[in-house]
Design a protein around this motif. Sequence first.
Motif, mmCIF file in Angstrom:
data_model
loop_
_atom_site.group_PDB
_atom_site.id
_atom_site.type_symbol
_atom_site.label_atom_id
_atom_site.label_comp_id
_atom_site.label_asym_id
_atom_site.label_seq_id
_atom_site.Cartn_x
_atom_site.Cartn_y
_atom_site.Cartn_z
ATOM 1 N N UNK A 112 -3.827 -2.244 8.411
ATOM 2 C CA UNK A 112 -4.112 -0.762 9.108
ATOM 3 C C UNK A 112 -5.100 -0.041 8.387
ATOM 4 N N UNK A 113 -5.350 0.996 9.160
ATOM 5 C CA UNK A 113 -6.233 2.175 8.590
ATOM 6 C C UNK A 113 -5.767 2.522 7.171
ATOM 7 N N UNK A 114 -4.340 2.896 7.251
ATOM 8 C CA UNK A 114 -3.681 3.315 6.235
ATOM 9 C C UNK A 114 -3.689 2.272 4.837
ATOM 10 N N UNK A 115 -3.538 1.054 5.228
ATOM 11 C CA UNK A 115 -3.787 0.063 4.218
ATOM 12 C C UNK A 115 -5.147 0.072 3.294
ATOM 13 N N UNK A 116 -6.237 0.157 4.257
ATOM 14 C CA UNK A 116 -7.700 0.587 3.745
ATOM 15 C C UNK A 116 -7.621 1.995 2.880
ATOM 16 N N UNK A 117 -7.015 2.863 3.441
ATOM 17 C CA UNK A 117 -7.137 4.162 2.756
ATOM 18 C C UNK A 117 -6.412 4.141 1.384
ATOM 19 N N UNK A 118 -5.205 3.185 1.319
ATOM 20 C CA UNK A 118 -4.648 3.276 0.068
ATOM 21 C C UNK A 118 -5.372 2.520 -0.984
ATOM 22 N N UNK A 119 -5.890 1.260 -0.436
ATOM 23 C CA UNK A 119 -6.821 0.357 -1.461
ATOM 24 C C UNK A 119 -8.003 1.309 -1.931
ATOM 25 N N UNK A 154 -4.669 -4.326 -9.037
ATOM 26 C CA UNK A 154 -3.378 -3.275 -8.985
ATOM 27 C C UNK A 154 -3.092 -2.689 -7.403
ATOM 28 N N UNK A 155 -4.040 -2.415 -6.927
ATOM 29 C CA UNK A 155 -3.862 -2.184 -5.190
ATOM 30 C C UNK A 155 -3.104 -3.178 -4.555
ATOM 31 N N UNK A 156 -3.588 -4.502 -4.793
ATOM 32 C CA UNK A 156 -3.022 -5.389 -4.029
ATOM 33 C C UNK A 156 -1.668 -5.810 -4.338
ATOM 34 N N UNK A 157 -1.190 -5.651 -5.487
ATOM 35 C CA UNK A 157 0.027 -5.703 -6.269
ATOM 36 C C UNK A 157 1.088 -4.708 -5.537
ATOM 37 N N UNK A 158 0.521 -3.601 -5.169
ATOM 38 C CA UNK A 158 1.426 -2.577 -4.523
ATOM 39 C C UNK A 158 1.799 -2.947 -3.275
ATOM 40 N N UNK A 159 1.160 -3.556 -2.386
ATOM 41 C CA UNK A 159 1.215 -4.232 -1.172
ATOM 42 C C UNK A 159 0.988 -5.808 -0.999
ATOM 43 N N UNK A 160 1.978 -6.575 -1.295
ATOM 44 C CA UNK A 160 1.796 -7.806 -1.572
ATOM 45 C C UNK A 160 1.691 -8.798 -0.076
ATOM 46 N N UNK A 161 1.645 -7.845 0.996
ATOM 47 C CA UNK A 161 1.226 -8.817 2.391
ATOM 48 C C UNK A 161 -0.297 -8.680 2.477
#
Length: 155
Positions: free
Chosen positions: A44-51, A12-19
Amino acid sequence: MMLDKVTMLLEQALEKNSSLFLIDLEITDNNQIRVILDGDNGVTVEDCIAVSREIEHNLDREENDFSLEVMSAGVSEPLSFPRQYKKNLGRKLKVKTRKGEQIEGEVTEATDDKVTLIWKTREPKPIGKGKVTVQKEAVLDYSDIVEAKVMITFN
């Protein structure tokens, strides 16, 4: 049970950011969750935080105590997926093949099945003494690669 739930939340988390894409997911016996990500444009750090939030906020610590670590694939980590080769177009790789060859070359093309590397080398002249610089090319199936790492260069 825990693996299924974490896998679903991660998808689900990876669907929100397909890159972003998954490199590795590990859950130990004592519920230590370790997620390694890579991204077409880096991570990015933000990507890791979001996941991390997507997973952590949807797991119940009362049901299963856990620790969670979400990180990006390090530059020293070997490439594992065709998508990683594609994102490294133009970069230099150090590749070990199943035949025991070691190739250092620039990625000029990467498909779902193969990677193309080019490099320059000095070889003896066909006629006469001395050496000449020639350009070499290798087209390798991913299945023929034992290990491939991005070479860090400083200019």
